[in-house]
Scaffold this active site. Structure first.
Site, mmCIF file in Angstrom:
data_model
loop_
_atom_site.group_PDB
_atom_site.id
_atom_site.type_symbol
_atom_site.label_atom_id
_atom_site.label_comp_id
_atom_site.label_asym_id
_atom_site.label_seq_id
_atom_site.Cartn_x
_atom_site.Cartn_y
_atom_site.Cartn_z
ATOM 1 N N SER A 241 34.650 38.688 34.678
ATOM 2 C CA SER A 241 35.208 39.769 35.478
ATOM 3 C C SER A 241 36.723 39.627 35.502
ATOM 4 O O SER A 241 37.288 38.694 34.925
ATOM 5 C CB SER A 241 34.663 39.717 36.914
ATOM 6 O OG SER A 241 35.119 38.542 37.570
ATOM 7 N N LYS A 242 37.378 40.565 36.192
ATOM 8 C CA LYS A 242 38.842 40.584 36.216
ATOM 9 C C LYS A 242 39.434 39.301 36.784
ATOM 10 O O LYS A 242 40.554 38.927 36.443
ATOM 11 C CB LYS A 242 39.336 41.788 37.017
ATOM 12 C CG LYS A 242 39.138 43.117 36.296
ATOM 13 C CD LYS A 242 39.661 44.275 37.127
ATOM 14 C CE LYS A 242 39.446 45.601 36.405
ATOM 15 N NZ LYS A 242 39.900 46.750 37.205
ATOM 16 N N ARG A 243 38.683 38.633 37.654
ATOM 17 C CA ARG A 243 39.257 37.414 38.244
ATOM 18 C C ARG A 243 39.384 36.280 37.218
ATOM 19 O O ARG A 243 40.067 35.294 37.452
ATOM 20 C CB ARG A 243 38.443 36.953 39.450
ATOM 21 C CG ARG A 243 37.035 36.532 39.163
ATOM 22 C CD ARG A 243 36.235 36.405 40.467
ATOM 23 N NE ARG A 243 34.826 36.209 40.227
ATOM 24 C CZ ARG A 243 34.259 35.032 40.054
ATOM 25 N NH1 ARG A 243 34.997 33.940 40.093
ATOM 26 N NH2 ARG A 243 32.958 34.921 39.852
#
Length: 468
Positions: A241-243
């Site tokens: 994911s973006k994290r």
């Protein structure tokens, strides 16, 4: 599938956002499988979600595919343009008693779900409308009559045999109340109509596969081969994911990655060929098989991708690299339109650049009439005590006949000997005068690329700075 049948794979993104890393790998595996088997690769945009699909997302996905070099042989098809075909197939199932209209409201369905959970049952549709022979009404949907008997077996080309009990499946909705097909139905009709022989996709779709197989049977279609690719995880083993960093393909383009590096990295997320790490496009097509795709999830490692990118930058030809790097230099408000000069610049920088953003940032000084001096560098090396050394370089440089690495090295050593000083007390003030920094490509490379006139002008400006 017969031995003479042409392999046809497809990539079918939903245009509700950018092309992400997982989708790009799925597209790449489909592309490689079709190319390896001398087949055809189909692109289909699944845009039947009218609320979320946008033309902007469609264009972003197509741009990302082109940037990665994943060309398609057929398409792009747009699923929303095929809705009339989907409705014909829905009506066919209704006419054959294999589907029915359902008028249960969302509130009623939620009550049924809660009741089933409270009673320890699987929260699936209970078939209230299944045998009522209802006609189409406002807000009605169409459901497929799923058999609760027996099992559906998926012979997956990656995961092996996976068995599903049919009594675990419910009567799925195949047409929504707005008249548009649901994903599971449209994908079956489209894949069959387009002659898709191999459905290669992420394993988050595996649970959809038994439902789709039952639809293939009900519609009288030949069932394709299925291959479900394990997901991509972040370093913490959670779904990517973006994290974990950028997940958009085009974000990597903007960060200065080369498409060859990203393709090479993506293919190694779950596929291998011995211990080989770096592949040409031709090698990937030659070697790629589904048998070599692993069953376990792959872990995304940004450092490995960066290492690959550095390799591809280093190995690129000056002309090719200049074309790709030009926009990054111009983003820094410098004129990089002289492609011959830019080729010399990127050739100086390519062995020390991890990304094209790095390259432009470290090489912008080549294009500026007045460079900015790093404060610490200027304080250390643009001191009046070095002025005489720089004067000597500026005075004698025009007479240097052999303007090569060897000729420049000899020239600077001769000045150091004449002025009875160490070479570093010539080279470092000169480096700061020419680049504004203490770290740059070799001083001989910088001088050859800049040329004598620019060198002398920059030295004169540095001398003015030193003298206050």
């Amino acid at each position: 599938m017969s031995e003479t049948q042409t392999v046809r794979t497809r990539f079918a993104p939903s245009p509700t956002g950018y092309l992400h890393i997982g989708g790009a790998r799925t597209a790449l595996f489909n592309w490689l499988f079709s190319r390896h088997n001398k087949g055809e690769f189909v692109l289909r945009v699944e845009d039947t979600d009218q609320l979320r699909s946008t033309e902007e997302s469609t264009n972003a996905i197509l741009d990302a595919m082109k940037w990665l070099g994943l060309d398609w042989d057929d398409g792009p098809y747009f699923q929303a343009e095929r809705v009339s075909t989907h409705r014909e197939m829905v009506q066919k199932l209704i006419d054959e008693g294999k589907a029915y209209y359902c008028v249960c409201t969302p509130a009623e369905l939620e009550d049924k779900r809660k009741k089933a959970l409270a009673e320890g049952r699987k929260p699936k549709y209970d078939g209230t409308c299944r045998d009522k022979n209802l006609g189409k009404k406002e807000n009605s949907v169409v459901r497929f009559k799923t058999s609760s008997l027996g099992m559906t077996i998926v012979d997956d080309l990656i995961k092996g045999t996976v068995t599903f009990n049919n009594d675990e499946l419910d009567d799925l909705i195949i047409e929504r109340s707005d008249g548009y097909p649901t994903y599971n139905f449209a994908v079956v009709v489209d894949d069959a109509d387009m002659g898709i022989t191999h459905v290669i996709r992420g394993d988050d779709h595996l649970n959809n596969t038994p439902r789709q197989i039952l639809l293939y049977d009900a519609l009288g279609y030949e069932i394709p081969y299925f291959a479900h690719v394990p997901m991509i995880l972040g370093a913490d083993k959670a779904r990517l994911s973006k994290r974990h960093g950028a997940t958009s393909v085009m974000a990597y383009k903007e960060m200065g990655y080369l498409p060859e590096a990203l393709v090479n990295y993506l293919v190694r997320l779950g596929w291998s060929h011995g211990d080989q790490e770096i592949f040409t496009s031709e090698e990937l097509i030659d070697y790629f098989t589904l048998e070599a795709v692993g069953k376990s999830a792959a872990v995304f490692n940004p450092e490995k991708l960066l290492w690959l990118n550095q390799h591809y930058i280093k190995e690129s030809t000056g002309e090719k690299l200049a074309q790709k790097a030009r926009a990054f230099f111009e983003n820094l408000d410098v004129d990089a339109s002289d492609m011959q000069y830019l080729q010399k610049v990127v050739s100086d920088l390519r062995t020390r650049s991890k990304t094209l953003v790095d390259m432009a940032a470290s090489g912008a000084f080549y294009f500026k009439d007045e460079i900015d001096y790093d404060e610490k560098a200027a304080d250390t090396f643009l001191k009046i005590e070095y002025a005489g050394h720089l004067e000597a370089v500026a005075e004698t440089l025009p007479s240097v006949g052999e303007f090569t690495k060897e000729g420049i090295e000899t020239f600077l050593r001769n000045i150091a000997e004449t002025r009875e000083t160490k070479l570093k007390f010539i080279a470092q003030p000169l480096r700061v005068a020419l680049t504004g920094k203490t770290v740059s490509p070799g001083i001989d490379e910088v001088m050859i690329t800049l040329g004598k006139d620019k060198i002398v002008r920059r030295i004169r400006r540095a001398l003015d700075y030193m003298k206050g």
